[in-house]
Design an enzyme around this catalytic site. Structure first.
Site, PDB file in Angstrom:
ATOM      1  N   ASP A   1      35.402  43.582  42.280  1.00 17.07           N
ATOM      2  CA  ASP A   1      35.188  42.654  42.355  1.00 17.07           C
ATOM      3  C   ASP A   1      35.946  41.244  41.622  1.00 17.07           C
ATOM      4  O   ASP A   1      35.182  40.257  42.750  1.00 17.07           O
ATOM      5  CB  ASP A   1      33.523  42.389  41.296  1.00 17.07           C
ATOM      6  CG  ASP A   1      33.804  42.811  40.149  1.00 17.07           C
ATOM      7  OD1 ASP A   1      35.377  42.945  39.570  1.00 17.07           O
ATOM      8  OD2 ASP A   1      32.920  42.991  39.081  1.00 17.07           O
TER       9      ASP A   1
ATOM     10  N   GLN B   1      35.212  47.095  38.397  1.00 16.73           N
ATOM     11  CA  GLN B   1      36.310  47.546  38.927  1.00 16.73           C
ATOM     12  C   GLN B   1      36.376  48.515  37.539  1.00 16.73           C
ATOM     13  O   GLN B   1      35.835  48.941  36.778  1.00 16.73           O
ATOM     14  CB  GLN B   1      37.477  46.017  38.497  1.00 16.73           C
ATOM     15  CG  GLN B   1      37.524  44.989  39.275  1.00 16.73           C
ATOM     16  CD  GLN B   1      38.723  44.303  38.699  1.00 16.73           C
ATOM     17  OE1 GLN B   1      38.215  43.135  38.923  1.00 16.73           O
ATOM     18  NE2 GLN B   1      40.444  44.367  39.610  1.00 16.73           N
ATOM     19  N   HIS B   2      38.000  48.876  37.883  1.00 13.17           N
ATOM     20  CA  HIS B   2      38.449  49.868  36.367  1.00 13.17           C
ATOM     21  C   HIS B   2      37.284  51.527  35.992  1.00 13.17           C
ATOM     22  O   HIS B   2      38.066  52.663  35.603  1.00 13.17           O
ATOM     23  CB  HIS B   2      38.028  49.883  34.585  1.00 13.17           C
ATOM     24  CG  HIS B   2      39.027  48.008  34.925  1.00 13.17           C
ATOM     25  ND1 HIS B   2      40.172  47.514  35.707  1.00 13.17           N
ATOM     26  CD2 HIS B   2      38.580  47.245  34.726  1.00 13.17           C
ATOM     27  CE1 HIS B   2      41.181  46.479  35.065  1.00 13.17           C
ATOM     28  NE2 HIS B   2      39.831  45.786  34.210  1.00 13.17           N
TER      29      HIS B   2
END
Length: 481
Positions: free
Chosen positions: A239, A81-82
């Site tokens: 995820d 992520q991110h």
């Protein structure tokens, strides 16, 4: 390979360190082929990866799967992520991706909170308070430090979006991963124009948010992957949302994931908004919510302590009075991005094994401190804690979680739950089922239950006291930061 009972799907996990692919039989959940390939990450405060490595790793992982991947009817990608992926007009990376554990944007995160309504505004609008991990702070950092890269950017993507787009030729994402950007409003489930304007990001550069169960596209003709043209591509997800799908978890069931980062989360039907910033109010991949707390220092940090001591990671010894806060990469929970590791209580008779156990205690404590905030008030407090991730099979991790949580712990036998969750999402496109129901049909959460033991209140109290007393020192960081 024995004949499959049903159609085949591919689930992918593109994580921080590697990309894994599973070919799964939709009828039974049996993994009929798998592959894995690594990618590299820079070290230091700046954590970056070249997105093209993810693509190369995906190609290699699928090559290892052989003919089974070519027979797949649908594919889905779960990813870290991110991460901020910036692309030029030709779809090529402008610069390496800024990853979730890159803490350089901590000052930008603090400024965004101050400039735009405070923590309560952000929690109410996006479900989360921006920290260094979030994509919005990384974009603000890039605009401040590399304005030429911002000017060259024609598309902004997350890691799983980048790979999905290379498959389909279309820029798409999903609500689960979009909710970790800091520019997606959880109340309206749309990009937040006020936040985007504040950070100078044109919404036209962002991918379309695909709804749960919707097809993101099909595999295009001009590519080098062993998929047939027209293979269905699901929207994919982040995820943690993929792992929740892979477990088929129902609302209220707590999950602890022990990997490069540590997370605790639970599916909820209530939209979360924690103004303290401890809990990130993420969306899940189905239409519910995934309140989550994340630490930056988990298995890698404890393994590093073991290496420094010259010990096997299981060589722990019981001890009292020793506290080790393993914040080797700065920390997100608690929010101490400039911190480093801290050791307190060292004596002449302290052993290496006791120090190592203290590192486990410090890593697990940070996660458990957030668990009560993650799980709904009406959840069963005696329900087993699902323990997943690379550390979940380690005896020292299991025993530390049992001792500090006081809860029974279930360790699912299924491996690669992110990729399995992506596979369940792909299977849902073919069968029309809820992906979580697919995973439950596959019985992915089955595994032994370790009975509850008495909670170690003395260690928990000592950790809380040392962390509270040391917070001003940890906030200052070190001269090398």
């Amino acid at each position: 390979m024995s004949a499959a009972e049903g159609p085949l799907v591919v689930g992918v996990d593109t994580s921080t360190q590697s990309t894994k692919a599973l070919v799964v039989d939709v009828a039974t959940g049996r993994v009929v082929a798998s592959g894995q390939a690594p990618h590299t990450v820079t070290s230091g405060a700046g954590r970056e990866s070249d997105p093209r490595q993810w693509w190369d790793a995906l190609c290699e992982a699928l090559r290892q799967c052989g003919e089974a991947a070519h027979e797949a009817a649908a594919v889905s990608i779960g990813g870290q992520q991110h991460g901020l992926v910036t692309l030029d007009g030709h779809g090529e990376p402008v610069r390496p991706a800024l990853l979730w554990n890159d803490v350089r944007s901590a000052p930008q995160g603090r400024r965004l909170i101050e400039e735009l309504g405070g923590a309560k505004f952000w929690a109410g609008r996006t479900g989360s308070v921006p920290a260094a991990s979030f994509t919005v702070t990384k974009w603000a950092w890039l605009a401040e430090h590399e304005p030429e890269a911002v000017r060259a950017t024609q598309a902004v993507r997350l890691p799983h979006d980048y790979l999905t787009e290379r498959l389909t030729g279309q820029g798409t994402t999903d609500r689960g991963d979009a909710s970790g950007t800091g520019w997606w409003a959880s109340g309206t489930e749309a990009y937040d124009e006020e936040i985007l304007a504040h950070v100078g990001l044109d919404p036209a550069l962002l991918p379309r948010v695909v709804r749960p169960g919707e097809v993101a596209g099909t595999v295009r003709d001009s590519h080098d992957l062993p998929f047939s043209k027209g293979t269905l591509v699901a929207c994919g997800t982040g995820d943690n949302a993929a792992a929740a799908l892979g477990l088929g978890v129902r609302p209220g069931t707590p999950v602890m994931s022990l990997g490069t980062s540590g997370t605790v989360y639970a599916v909820s039907r209530r939209r979360p908004a924690d103004p303290t910033g401890t809990v990130a109010g993420f969306a899940d991949a189905r239409g519910d919510w995934l309140p989550l707390a994340c630490t930056l220092n988990c298995t890698l940090a404890v393994d590093r302590v073991a290496t420094l001591l010259g010990l096997d990671r299981e060589a722990v010894e019981p001890g009292s009075g020793i506290t080790l806060l393993p914040f080797l990469d700065g920390e997100r929970t608690p929010n101490l991005p400039n911190s480093s590791g801290l050791l307190h209580g060292l004596r002449h008779d302290t052993t290496g094994g006791q120090l190592l156990q203290a590192a486990y205690d410090g890593a697990v404590y940070s996660l458990l401190a957030a668990l009560d905030l993650v799980v709904d008030e009406d959840a069963d407090p005696s329900a087993p804690l699902l323990l997943i991730g690379g550390g979940a099979r380690g005896t020292a991790w299991q025993q530390t979680v049992r001792r500090l949580s006081g809860r029974p712990v279930r360790v699912p036998e299924a491996k690669e739950l992110v990729a399995l969750g992506a596979a369940a999402q792909a299977a849902g496109l073919l069968t029309g089922e809820d992906p979580a129901a697919v995973a439950r049909r596959w019985d992915t959460a089955a595994g032994p239950v370790l009975e509850a033991v008495e909670r170690d209140e003395e260690t928990l109290s000592r950790l809380a006291g040392v962390l509270s007393d040391a917070a001003p020192l940890l906030e200052r960081g070190t001269d090398g930061d």
